[in-house]
Structures are given as C-alpha cells and as structure tokens.
Design an enzyme around this catalytic site. Structure first.
Site, PDB file in Angstrom:
ATOM      1  CB  CYS A 170       3.185  -6.736   2.717  1.00 52.13           C
ATOM      2  SG  CYS A 170       1.484  -7.171   2.244  1.00 52.13           S
ATOM      3  CG  HIS A 180       1.994  -2.143   2.577  1.00 50.14           C
ATOM      4  ND1 HIS A 180       2.993  -2.552   1.732  1.00 50.14           N
ATOM      5  CD2 HIS A 180       0.939  -2.958   2.332  1.00 50.14           C
ATOM      6  CE1 HIS A 180       2.568  -3.561   0.995  1.00 50.14           C
ATOM      7  NE2 HIS A 180       1.316  -3.830   1.346  1.00 50.14           N
ATOM      8  CD  GLU A 203       5.434   0.144   2.047  1.00 49.76           C
ATOM      9  OE1 GLU A 203       4.900  -0.601   1.211  1.00 49.76           O
ATOM     10  OE2 GLU A 203       5.723  -0.227   3.205  1.00 49.76           O
TER      11      GLU A 203
END
Length: 201
Positions: free
Chosen positions: A78, A181, A183
């Site tokens: 990001c 992202h 994750e």
C-alpha cells in the site's frame, strides 16, 4: 526470517498475522542489525506519504533499506509500495526511496469514488514471481487515493478503475510493491505472500 519494518506508519499486525498463518518466521522490527540479518523485508504503510517518509527517515533506516533491497526480496505494501518510487505529490512534493523509477500522484478516475476502496480484479501485464499459481480471475482489496505512475515494464499487474491503476509493481530484481493489501485479500493475497516468502534462498 522476514523483517516487517515497524516505523510507526504501517498496518503491521495484520501483515504479521498473515505471515504467521502461512508459517513464515517473521518479526516486527526497527533494529538495523535484525533487518540486515533477515532473509527478506516487508515495508507496510498507511497514511500520508510525506509523514510516513519523515517517520522512516527518523528511524535512520532509509539507507539500510536501500542497501538491503539490492540483495534480498523486498515487498512494499500500500503506502509502502508508493514509497518505493522516486517522488510523491501527495500534499507536497516529497522524495521516496527511489527503488523503482516513477512518481505517485492522485488517482484520476472520472465518475468513480475516491478513495478507490474495495475489491478489483488483477489484470496481468508482465510475468512476475509473485503472480505464480494465480489464475485469470483473482480479486484483491484496495484502499487508496494515490497511485503510481511508472513504465509498463515495472507493472506486473494492474486493475481497471476508470483508468489503469498499477496494482503490483517490481524492478525486475528484488523489489516488489503491492498497491492492494494482500493481507486483507483472502486466499489470493495469501498466494501472493506465499510466493514472496518462496523467494527466500
């Protein structure tokens, strides 16, 4: 061991949780020696580019990061991805790490909501190890108002949001960046993080 750089501007715990889930040895750190002795590095980031660069510079790790990115796998996530570039124009002109040629500026998406937030399909542009084992219908999660502007050769994948937004960038050697992202991107994001961990020699 994967070092997750803890400099005060990153969504560090969700990244760590994802690496823990995948079984990769990792550590949140701002210790120069630990970073130098690690096998790979992740630079997360949320917030504004100038303040994040200031916080990173204040740690005294900027030169260490630049040196380590030349010799081991390095992933920016990001805002951490945006910091890989030469400059940003978010609020003011600000130098980045200069690991990939290009700049960061406003997302231009006429008729679309800004910030760009939500799930978008990854469109592959160039072969990249982080895209191994991904199919042609993979979606990832974005939250951002600024984007990279760089050469096509440095774009592994992009998404369409009125215009083309670089989603996964790389320098052709050790440096990678994800505007989304991983994750927070479900199984697709885990595949990408697993591929990154697989680069460790």
């Amino acid at each position: 061991m994967i070092s997750i750089i803890d400099y005060g501007a990153g969504n560090i715990f969700s990244v760590k949780n994802a690496l823990d889930y995948l079984g990769f040895d990792n550590k949140l750190t701002k210790d120069k020696a630990e970073i130098e002795n690690s096998d790979a590095i992740i630079l997360p980031g949320v917030g504004a580019f100038p303040s994040a660069m200031n916080m990173l510079n204040e740690t005294g790790l900027t030169d260490t990061i630049k040196a380590q990115a030349k010799v081991k796998p390095f992933l920016g996530i990001c805002l951490g991805m945006q910091m890989l570039f030469d400059k940003s124009y978010e609020f003011e002109e600000c130098d980045g790490l200069g690991l990939i040629n290009g700049k960061v500026d406003n997302v231009i998406a006429e008729g679309m909501n800004i910030p760009h937030m939500g799930w978008n399909k990854l469109e592959k542009l160039n072969d990249c190890p982080l895209l191994d084992n991904l199919n042609d219908d993979e979606y990832v999660y974005f939250v951002h108002s600024y984007q990279a502007y760089c050469d096509d050769k440095n774009i592994a994948a992009y998404c369409e949001y009125a215009n083309r937004i670089p989603a996964l960038v790389f320098d052709g050697n050790n440096v990678y960046g994800a505007q989304f992202h991983p994750e927070k991107s479900g199984e697709t994001g885990l595949k990408i993080l697993r591929n990154f961990g697989g680069l460790i020699r």
